[in-house]
Write an enzyme that holds these catalytic residues in place. Structure first.
Site, PDB file in Angstrom:
ATOM      1  N   ASP A  22       0.809  -1.228   0.000  1.00  0.00           N
ATOM      2  CA  ASP A  22       0.000   0.000   0.000  1.00  0.00           C
ATOM      3  C   ASP A  22       0.840   1.276   0.000  1.00  0.00           C
ATOM      4  O   ASP A  22       0.368   2.341   0.369  1.00  0.00           O
ATOM      5  CB  ASP A  22      -0.951   0.003   1.193  1.00  0.00           C
ATOM      6  CG  ASP A  22      -0.233   0.075   2.521  1.00  0.00           C
ATOM      7  OD1 ASP A  22       0.996  -0.143   2.561  1.00  0.00           O
ATOM      8  OD2 ASP A  22      -0.894   0.358   3.530  1.00  0.00           O
ATOM      9  N   GLU A  23       2.077   1.152  -0.446  1.00  0.00           N
ATOM     10  CA  GLU A  23       2.962   2.315  -0.411  1.00  0.00           C
ATOM     11  C   GLU A  23       3.918   2.285  -1.603  1.00  0.00           C
ATOM     12  O   GLU A  23       4.431   1.227  -1.964  1.00  0.00           O
ATOM     13  CB  GLU A  23       3.779   2.264   0.877  1.00  0.00           C
ATOM     14  CG  GLU A  23       4.144   3.576   1.437  1.00  0.00           C
ATOM     15  CD  GLU A  23       4.737   3.444   2.846  1.00  0.00           C
ATOM     16  OE1 GLU A  23       5.161   4.483   3.338  1.00  0.00           O
ATOM     17  OE2 GLU A  23       4.798   2.348   3.406  1.00  0.00           O
TER      18      GLU A  23
END
Length: 83
Positions: A22-23
């Site tokens: 998620d990054e």
């Protein structure tokens, strides 16, 4: 879902480093003439529209500072609009 978001973000910069599920970090070297804050808002709009996931964007000269900027963008989202 993560791959879809990363695919959208790759349209903003040729250099994308996927850091985790998620990054990610996007390099904007050579984008000095662009309004990076507006570019960050456009990223948020596109990801919100297509996968429908809310994101926040931290913009800074280093990865560590970008992570700090992202935390600030999340915490004060009413003032920063997520960027």
């Amino acid at each position: 879902m993560s791959a879809r978001i990363m695919n959208i973000l790759s349209g903003f910069s040729p250099e994308v480093e996927i850091y985790s599920i998620d990054e990610s970090f996007l390099k904007f070297k050579g984008f000095e003439l662009y309004n990076l804050e507006e570019l960050g808002r456009e990223m948020i709009r596109k990801v919100k529209k297509y996968p429908g996931i809310p994101i926040s964007v931290g913009i800074a000269p280093t990865k560590s500072l970008a992570k700090v900027a992202n935390k600030i963008a999340k915490k004060f989202s009413t003032r920063t609009h997520g960027v």
